[in-house]
Design a protein around this motif. Structure first.
Motif, short mmCIF file in Angstrom:
data_model
loop_
_atom_site.label_atom_id
_atom_site.label_comp_id
_atom_site.label_asym_id
_atom_site.label_seq_id
_atom_site.Cartn_x
_atom_site.Cartn_y
_atom_site.Cartn_z
N ASP A 162 0.84 -1.20 0.00
CA ASP A 162 0.00 0.00 0.00
C ASP A 162 0.88 1.24 0.00
N ALA A 163 0.25 2.41 -0.11
CA ALA A 163 0.99 3.67 -0.31
C ALA A 163 1.87 4.03 0.87
N ARG A 164 1.41 3.77 2.09
CA ARG A 164 2.20 4.12 3.27
C ARG A 164 3.50 3.33 3.30
N PHE A 165 3.40 2.02 3.11
CA PHE A 165 4.60 1.20 3.13
C PHE A 165 5.52 1.51 1.94
N GLN A 166 4.93 1.85 0.82
CA GLN A 166 5.74 2.24 -0.33
C GLN A 166 6.53 3.51 -0.02
N ASP A 167 5.91 4.45 0.65
CA ASP A 167 6.58 5.69 1.04
C ASP A 167 7.74 5.39 1.99
N TYR A 168 7.51 4.51 2.96
CA TYR A 168 8.58 4.11 3.88
C TYR A 168 9.76 3.51 3.09
N GLN A 171 11.83 6.08 1.12
CA GLN A 171 12.69 6.90 1.95
C GLN A 171 13.89 6.12 2.48
#
Length: 234
Positions: A162-168, A171
């Motif tokens: 999902d988008a949150r884990f992709q963002d993590y 980074q």
């Protein structure tokens, strides 16, 4: 755009052509545990190359570092390893570099190559560069090529669920590259150059490719940030 020392690329036009001499240095800075992944593959080869005259394929052999390690790991075995790459410069580089007669290097594309019956197939961060419309066909060909009980190992960059884990992941991966000496503009430039060229799937997507090809038995054998390695057995 500057990507690394001696390596430049254009927007949405990354290529492995012309970087043969600098490829290994660049990739070691770019992928976590790059050499460790090679060691993992060599260790697993023990289970699939016990048969005399075993055939190994490396899809996307690039400059031949993994091929070299597999040969050294199995130095007392009678086997044949075929390195496949769609970059003429890489094949030329490998042919000049290798003296071991068990190794053969072919300029061809996995999407059109006719695989013989084989015992072990490896792909180290290569299938992610095959267009999604053709990727399933390559997995099908790999499955068909393997003898019963043969092994297929592939390592891929993977997208998160999902988008949150992709963002993590994005980074953390940027931090990794900064720590390894890349400059901020080089990181951005590499990302821009890979647009439309590198198309990673999620773990679910990669497993789907395996299952549709016919694989039933598979397991994750490596995971770090957004990089994952799988072993599938026919």
């Amino acid at each position: 755009m500057k990507i690394d020392k001696n390596i430049n690329a254009k927007n949405a036009a990354w290529t492995f052509s012309g970087i043969e001499e600098d490829f290994e240095k660049h990739i070691r800075k770019s992928i976590p545990f790059y050499d460790h992944g090679h060691d993992v593959i060599c260790s697993y080869s023990d289970f699939f190359l016990s048969k005399k005259n075993s055939l190994v394929y490396e899809i996307g052999c690039s400059s031949g570092a993994l091929t070299d390690k597999i040969l050294e790991w199995n130095k007392d075995k009678i086997l044949r390893i075929v390195g496949l790459d769609n970059q003429k410069g890489m094949i030329k580089y490998c042919k000049k570099r290798f003296k071991d007669k068990r190794a053969e290097f072919i300029f061809d594309d996995a999407t059109s190559f006719n695989f013989e019956k084989s015992n072990f197939i490896v792909s180290y961060y290569t299938l992610q560069f095959i267009h999604p419309s053709k990727r399933q066909n390559v997995f099908n060909k790999i499955y068909d090529s393997l003898e019963w009980g043969g092994g297929f190992i592939f390592f891929e960059k993977t997208r998160a669920c999902d988008a949150r884990f992709q963002d993590y992941q994005n980074q953390l991966y940027s931090d990794f590259k900064l720590k390894n000496g890349f400059k901020e503009n080089e990181i951005v430039n590499k990302t821009r150059s890979l647009k439309g060229v590198l198309e990673p799937f999620s773990e679910k997507g990669n497993i789907g490719l395996l299952q549709r090809a016919g694989f039933v038995d598979f397991i994750t054998i490596f995971k770090s940030i957004c990089f994952q390695g799988y072993l599938a057995i026919k």
